[in-house]
Design an enzyme around this catalytic site. Sequence first.
Site, PDB file in Angstrom:
ATOM      1  CB  THR A 172      -0.934   0.029   1.228  1.00  0.00           C
ATOM      2  OG1 THR A 172      -1.822  -1.090   1.154  1.00  0.00           O
ATOM      3  CG2 THR A 172      -1.761   1.311   1.262  1.00  0.00           C
ATOM      4  CG  PHE A 174       0.216   4.643   3.747  1.00  0.00           C
ATOM      5  CD1 PHE A 174      -0.957   4.801   4.474  1.00  0.00           C
ATOM      6  CD2 PHE A 174       0.704   3.360   3.548  1.00  0.00           C
ATOM      7  CE1 PHE A 174      -1.629   3.705   4.990  1.00  0.00           C
ATOM      8  CE2 PHE A 174       0.040   2.257   4.065  1.00  0.00           C
ATOM      9  CZ  PHE A 174      -1.137   2.431   4.781  1.00  0.00           C
TER      10      PHE A 174
END
Length: 277
Positions: A172, A174
């Site tokens: 992921t 960020f």
Amino acid sequence: MQGRIAFQGEPGAYSHQACREARPNMEALPCRTFEDAIEAVRKGEADLAMLPVENSTYGRVADIHHLLPESGLHIIEEAFVRVHINLLAIPGTPLSQIENAMSHTVLLGQCRGFLREHNLHAIAGADTAGSARQVADAGDPKTAALASELAGEIYGLDVLARHIEDKQNNTTRFLVMSREPDLKRRGTGMMMTTFVFRVRNIPAALYKAMGGFATNGVNMTKLESYMVDGNFTATQFYADIEGHPDDRNVQLALEELRYFTSSMALLGVYPADPRRR
């Protein structure tokens, strides 16, 4: 502790893990929603916000693209976090006793192979860490949670299976957001520039706007469109490019872009995370 960094979710969420990895000396502040995390920074209750924007398996976090332009915050850093999914259960529970697996729908979709192999019924929870807390509170040995090892530590659950995600590169991305922009060059590597824009209502406007990046050798790593104000004809574009606004080729590309756009806003300039390569 050196300040506070806000994130969406409960303690033990992957966003919490991202805060620990990127800002280990800051106090992590859990918030109920993305809007709450942003507002905490705007009000001065936190110094930074850690917001997920996309996952390599699931795709983009849609809500964020609508929130960033109106947030009043600025991107100062990006962080790539390896998302390892773990099966967490009440202490002493064997894997053979588990019948249900609870987690956020996004995470459930990232470990379908494991769930199918062990004939586990997927239960959608509010979020990953919240599911771990719920499993701990309920004390039902037949129901486990899919979450981070950090969540297991926080809520006192055993790890029955580690790293069960379907894709071994599950990551992921960020963005670290601040009240104040930081446009300086930092570090020794490549810089990234992120902005949003709307094209003018003329034929082939987007094609012409993108031409400046091609002719000036600027690599655009992301271009996404989404509707604004619920209007099918009002489209805004979100873009990431390699380079700094002071680079001559980036200057020329942005000048050409402005000619074909009705609005453009810079969201941030920040060092590229080495893990993006």
